[in-house]
Design a protein around this motif. Structure first.
Motif: not given
Length: 169
Positions: A83-103
């Motif tokens: 996913i290209p950085t600096g995009t809404p898709a990338f930001r969504t991916g970062v939140i998805h990743l952080i949530l999953n690591v936390t879970i």
């Protein structure tokens, strides 16, 4: 279609993450989701039935979910790198990743919390942690769906999808 969005549709490594149009990540996430939901059901069941086997099965399901989550995370991380950085898709991916690591961390804590407990019921604390973790998992799943269905990450391009809507000859 821009080159930036097209890049997120193609695998970094087809061998590791699945070929174009058939990613492995959505298949693998069913393992932790199913295991953790079943674990929660068994936790609730242990409250009603005072059954040590439900406590043990629930703990094993948590461990199976952790192992499945690590497999899903491995291929999901490779998809994330496309996913290209600096995009809404990338930001969504970062939140998805952080949530999953936390879970996953929450479920590791949950499994350790239960370790060595010889009981006919799961204690209230681990049940609450499982419930909160499942709620977070639903949010993360929503974001994963947004990545695929809104932003088209690892989804075949529309020109390739069109063949599925051609009338039979």
């Amino acid at each position: 279609m821009s080159d930036r969005s097209s890049a997120a549709k193609h695998p970094v490594s087809a061998l590791l993450t699945g070929p174009y149009g058939h990613p492995f990540h959505p298949i693998l996430v069913t393992i932790p989701i199913g295991a953790w939901v079943a674990s929660f059901v068994f936790d609730i069941g242990s409250q009603a039935a005072d059954a040590a086997y439900l406590v043990q099965a629930s703990t094993w399901l948590i461990v199976i979910g952790i192992v499945g989550a690590l497999a899903a995370a491995t291929v999901g991380l490779l998809d994330f790198f496309a996913i290209p950085t600096g995009t809404p898709a990338f930001r969504t991916g970062v939140i998805h990743l952080i949530l999953n690591v936390t879970i996953v961390v929450a479920y590791v804590v949950n499994a350790l919390w239960r370790r060595g407990a010889d009981a006919d019921q799961v204690a209230v604390g681990p049940i609450v942690l499982s419930g909160v973790s499942l709620a977070a998992l639903m949010v993360s799943g929503y974001l994963g769906g947004k990545l695929a269905f809104r932003y088209g990450v690892r989804v075949a391009e529309e020109d390739d999808q069109a063949e599925g809507f051609e009338p039979r000859r």
